[in-house]
Scaffold this motif. Structure first.
Motif, PDB file in Angstrom:
ATOM      1  N   THR A   3     -32.939  20.976  31.262  1.00  0.00           N
ATOM      2  CA  THR A   3     -33.195  20.211  32.488  1.00  0.00           C
ATOM      3  C   THR A   3     -34.673  20.224  32.858  1.00  0.00           C
ATOM      4  OG1 THR A   3     -31.092  21.167  33.199  1.00  0.00           O
ATOM      5  CG2 THR A   3     -32.295  19.863  34.815  1.00  0.00           C
ATOM      6  N   GLN A  53     -29.328  19.649  27.178  1.00  0.00           N
ATOM      7  CA  GLN A  53     -28.552  19.777  28.412  1.00  0.00           C
ATOM      8  C   GLN A  53     -27.333  18.877  28.209  1.00  0.00           C
ATOM      9  OE1 GLN A  53     -30.002  17.650  31.920  1.00  0.00           O
ATOM     10  NE2 GLN A  53     -31.866  17.090  30.857  1.00  0.00           N
ATOM     11  N   GLN A  54     -26.162  19.365  28.604  1.00  0.00           N
ATOM     12  CA  GLN A  54     -24.941  18.640  28.286  1.00  0.00           C
ATOM     13  C   GLN A  54     -24.701  17.478  29.252  1.00  0.00           C
ATOM     14  OE1 GLN A  54     -22.334  22.468  27.329  1.00  0.00           O
ATOM     15  NE2 GLN A  54     -21.642  20.617  26.282  1.00  0.00           N
ATOM     16  N   HIS A  55     -23.884  16.540  28.809  1.00  0.00           N
ATOM     17  CA  HIS A  55     -23.329  15.433  29.606  1.00  0.00           C
ATOM     18  C   HIS A  55     -24.296  14.267  29.844  1.00  0.00           C
ATOM     19  CE1 HIS A  55     -20.438  18.599  30.308  1.00  0.00           C
ATOM     20  NE2 HIS A  55     -21.312  19.300  31.001  1.00  0.00           N
ATOM     21  N   TRP A  61     -26.499  16.137  34.053  1.00  0.00           N
ATOM     22  CA  TRP A  61     -25.349  16.961  34.459  1.00  0.00           C
ATOM     23  C   TRP A  61     -25.332  17.295  35.938  1.00  0.00           C
ATOM     24  CZ3 TRP A  61     -25.955  21.883  36.525  1.00  0.00           C
ATOM     25  CH2 TRP A  61     -27.250  22.400  36.456  1.00  0.00           C
ATOM     26  N   ARG A  89     -19.992  14.783  36.512  1.00  0.00           N
ATOM     27  CA  ARG A  89     -21.174  14.797  35.655  1.00  0.00           C
ATOM     28  C   ARG A  89     -20.871  14.389  34.217  1.00  0.00           C
ATOM     29  NH1 ARG A  89     -18.988  19.773  35.430  1.00  0.00           N
ATOM     30  NH2 ARG A  89     -19.539  21.307  33.824  1.00  0.00           N
ATOM     31  N   ASP A  93     -26.335  22.647  25.078  1.00  0.00           N
ATOM     32  CA  ASP A  93     -27.012  23.942  25.265  1.00  0.00           C
ATOM     33  C   ASP A  93     -26.035  25.110  25.322  1.00  0.00           C
ATOM     34  OD1 ASP A  93     -26.095  23.133  27.773  1.00  0.00           O
ATOM     35  OD2 ASP A  93     -28.002  23.374  28.802  1.00  0.00           O
ATOM     36  N   ASN A  94     -24.880  24.884  25.936  1.00  0.00           N
ATOM     37  CA  ASN A  94     -23.929  26.003  26.014  1.00  0.00           C
ATOM     38  C   ASN A  94     -23.319  26.339  24.657  1.00  0.00           C
ATOM     39  OD1 ASN A  94     -23.975  26.692  28.954  1.00  0.00           O
ATOM     40  ND2 ASN A  94     -23.537  24.514  29.082  1.00  0.00           N
ATOM     41  N   SER A 125     -28.405  25.800  35.566  1.00  0.00           N
ATOM     42  CA  SER A 125     -27.004  26.042  35.925  1.00  0.00           C
ATOM     43  C   SER A 125     -26.689  27.472  35.497  1.00  0.00           C
ATOM     44  CB  SER A 125     -26.085  25.083  35.174  1.00  0.00           C
ATOM     45  OG  SER A 125     -26.186  25.280  33.768  1.00  0.00           O
ATOM     46  N   THR A 137     -23.806  29.512  33.755  1.00  0.00           N
ATOM     47  CA  THR A 137     -22.552  29.249  33.055  1.00  0.00           C
ATOM     48  C   THR A 137     -21.983  30.552  32.532  1.00  0.00           C
ATOM     49  OG1 THR A 137     -23.704  28.781  30.966  1.00  0.00           O
ATOM     50  CG2 THR A 137     -23.152  26.891  32.337  1.00  0.00           C
ATOM     51  N   PHE A 145     -14.624  23.355  25.170  1.00  0.00           N
ATOM     52  CA  PHE A 145     -15.508  22.560  24.311  1.00  0.00           C
ATOM     53  C   PHE A 145     -15.285  22.975  22.862  1.00  0.00           C
ATOM     54  CE2 PHE A 145     -19.037  22.565  27.833  1.00  0.00           C
ATOM     55  CZ  PHE A 145     -18.403  21.532  28.495  1.00  0.00           C
ATOM     56  N   LEU A 170     -15.620  27.405  28.977  1.00  0.00           N
ATOM     57  CA  LEU A 170     -16.857  27.414  29.778  1.00  0.00           C
ATOM     58  C   LEU A 170     -16.559  27.037  31.217  1.00  0.00           C
ATOM     59  CD1 LEU A 170     -20.387  26.415  29.164  1.00  0.00           C
ATOM     60  CD2 LEU A 170     -19.224  24.966  30.785  1.00  0.00           C
ATOM     61  N   CYS A 210     -18.948  26.139  34.774  1.00  0.00           N
ATOM     62  CA  CYS A 210     -20.350  25.831  35.129  1.00  0.00           C
ATOM     63  C   CYS A 210     -20.546  25.829  36.645  1.00  0.00           C
ATOM     64  CB  CYS A 210     -20.677  24.447  34.559  1.00  0.00           C
ATOM     65  SG  CYS A 210     -22.347  23.898  34.930  1.00  0.00           S
TER      66      CYS A 210
HETATM   67  C1  XUL Z   1     -22.283  22.519  31.418  1.00  0.00           C
HETATM   68  C2  XUL Z   1     -23.343  21.958  32.287  1.00  0.00           C
HETATM   69  C3  XUL Z   1     -24.708  22.581  32.273  1.00  0.00           C
HETATM   70  C4  XUL Z   1     -25.658  21.742  31.442  1.00  0.00           C
HETATM   71  C5  XUL Z   1     -27.110  22.064  31.718  1.00  0.00           C
HETATM   72  O1  XUL Z   1     -21.074  21.883  31.549  1.00  0.00           O
HETATM   73  O2  XUL Z   1     -23.151  20.995  32.978  1.00  0.00           O
HETATM   74  O3  XUL Z   1     -24.667  23.905  31.850  1.00  0.00           O
HETATM   75  O4  XUL Z   1     -25.338  21.862  30.092  1.00  0.00           O
HETATM   76  O5  XUL Z   1     -27.529  23.219  31.241  1.00  0.00           O
END
Ligand code: XUL
Length: 540
Positions: A11, A95-97, A135, A168, A278-279, A301, A303, A322, A332, A334
């Motif tokens: 991010t 960064q996800q999503h 996200w 998100r 990233d996760n 975030s 997580t 995931f 996971l 978040c």
């Molecule tokens: C996971 C999430 C955040 C992003 C940004 O679902 O929304 O952890 O990956 O790091």
């Protein structure tokens, strides 16, 4: 000797971890970041996000992410910390999503970039949507409802894709784009995730999405690891033609494109490996390649995640399942109010990070029952649309008590909302920026009743990506690669960093967790007033 690079397009920054592997000899050669707000200030982002009048909207600029990549490689070329031409493979974490929208100009342009010119100028006109929802966006409630109804309910969507509809997630974001700008949507030839966008820039060819990041879209069949037609149809028309392929995390996209080879001196043989979220990358970066342990990442975030051999869906549907980069699965959960909430309290109390740690040392565990619900931004877990912190038995101007309250709240909410994972961990692996703070980790150990460990490399997402690069290169040349061998020497916790739970404090936090849940229930559902319980706790 071979060198591998892992990038983390997060991010607030782009980070690289470069490692060298020569049999059992393994070491980190370089770690470097480009921070968006400071080094790419002309994009006008705050904490990596474009400012917007609606607090529910969070977009960023994909051109900024691309410029960061160009700048980072320029730094490597100028500083010569490691021989660029010895880089065997490169993988990444995003960064996800978040999603990036290309028009039909993108393909020909990205496959023939001119190495004599900067990347940024050459990206003009290739986007059908100029900004990327990320996200932190929570503006798609009505889209979530429509998608949920179309697939037959939240339970149905969660068992199909690993998660119920989340604001998100990419599917609801795509639906919103189609509803608000049908022409822009029609002009879109490809929708990438942040991960596959960055991989496309490196390879100069359309990159696939892996099951780790694909599961964050509400569009992928979790078991089949392929697009789920029912979810696609519920989202937007003609979507299947706009999405990249889903491929295993260790798939090789190709070699670094001519742009990077000519401009910076990389070898044309450097393999570009499929990126992931990233996760999922952090899962590898902290060595969670088998069950029984959990990791907590304290980043923008927060997580909490763990390895799963089989998919398992959260009955309360607050968490996610995931794909894992090992080919298995991960659970996971978040929390959006992570580092920015800690920073907010730190600043509001007139402290720096040393002062923040001192405040944690000087205030009593349990904070005399004072509770802060740290929802400065709309929160993901639990779902809070109306931003604003709530305080019980605590006033805003009590600096040190607020410091303790924010950290205790973050740990307690993670413990409470992760019960569905069914893991009572003996150890927790802590990673992310704030994992260097021993005082925060001390509270973590007590709240979770688990020993907490730190890692030498703090950026587990970038390290995990570098290890994935090694794994994929070995898979390509030898046809197999053991994960235990891949992570050895890197993704191992530092034994001396162990912070043990203390029975008396564990009991205290068990009591406080109950109070915290009562506060949450009071704030969100109009449940019973928690003040009586808080007063009783304070008197003990
Ligand atoms: C996971 C999430 C955040 C992003 C940004 O679902 O929304 O952890 O990956 O790091």
């Amino acid at each position: 000797m071979a060198i591998y690079m892992g990038l983390d397009s997060s991010t607030q920054s782009l980070t690289a971890v470069v490692i060298e592997i020569d049999g059992d000899e393994r070491r980190v050669l370089d770690q470097r970041s480009i921070r968006f707000d400071e080094e790419l200030a002309s994009y006008g982002c705050r904490n990596g996000v474009l400012t917007h009048s609606d607090p529910l909207v969070a977009h960023s600029n994909p051109v900024m992410w691309a410029e960061a990549l160009d700048r980072l490689f320029a730094v490597f070329a100028a500083e010569g910390q490691f021989p660029l031409d010895k880089l065997r493979a490169i993988a990444g974490s995003g960064q996800q999503h978040g999603s990036v929208y290309f028009n039909s100009e993108a393909d020909p342009r990205l496959s023939s970039l001119d190495p004599a010119r900067e990347l940024v100028g050459q990206l003009e006109g290739i986007f059908s949507r100029p900004t990327s929802p990320i996200w932190m966006d929570s503006s798609t409630l009505s889209e979530c409802e429509a998608i949920t109804a179309a697939v037959g309910g939240s339970g149905e969507l969660a068992s199909l894709t690993g998660s119920k509809a989340f604001e998100r997630f990419t599917g609801p974001q795509i639906r919103k784009f189609h509803q608000e700008d049908p022409e822009g949507y029609d002009a879109t030839s490809r929708i990438h995730l942040v991960s596959s966008f960055m991989a496309t820039l490196l390879a100069g060819t359309d990159a696939p999405i892996d099951p780790g990041d694909g599961a964050g879209m509400n569009l992928m069949n979790l078991r089949e690891k392929d697009w789920a037609p029912a979810a696609l149809e519920a989202t937007a028309p003609g979507l299947s033609g706009k999405l990249p392929a889903i491929e295993e995390s260790w798939s090789i996209i190709g070699s670094l494109s001519n742009y990077w080879v000519e401009r910076y001196g990389f070898s044309p043989a450097t393999r570009v490996v499929c990126w992931s979220g990233d996760n999922p990358c952090s899962l590898v970066g902290v060595g969670l390649v088998k069950p029984g342990r959990l990791a907590i990442s304290l980043g923008t975030s927060d997580t909490l995640f763990g390895y799963l051999p089989e998919p398992r869906v959260d009955p309360a549907m607050e968490g996610h399942t995931f794909g894992a980069p090992t080919g298995d699965y991960m659970s996971l959960i978040c929390f959006k109010n992570g580092s920015l909430a800690r920073e907010k309290i730190c600043k509001a109390s007139g402290l720096d990070w040393n002062g923040f740690s001192a405040a944690l040392r000087e205030t009593p565990p349990g904070n005399g029952g004072a509770i802060l619900l740290p929802w400065f931004e709309p929160e993901i877990t639990p779902n809070v649309q109306e931003p604003g912190a709530r305080r019980y038995g605590l006033s805003e101007d009590e600096g040190p008590a607020n410091v303790r309250a924010v950290v205790e709240a973050q740990m307690m909410t993670m413990a409470i909302h992760s019960r569905w994972m069914g893991v009572k961990p003996e150890s927790i692996y802590a990673t992310g920026g704030a994992a260097c703070n021993k005082e925060i980790l001390h509270i973590m150990a007590q709240v979770f009743d688990a020993a907490v460990y730190q890692f030498e490399v703090g950026n587990s997402a970038a390290l995990g990506a570098a290890l994935r690069a090694y794994h994929a290169a070995e898979m390509e040349t030898r046809g197999s690669s053991s994960w235990e061998e891949v992570i050895a020497g890197f993704a191992e916790p530092v034994a001396e960093s162990r912070i043990a739970p203390e029975p008396e404090l564990v009991a205290l936090y068990d009591e406080l967790k109950e109070i915290y849940e009562t506060c949450e229930n009071h704030a969100l559902n109009g449940g019973p007033d928690p003040m009586e319980k808080i007063d009783a706790f304070a008197r003990r």
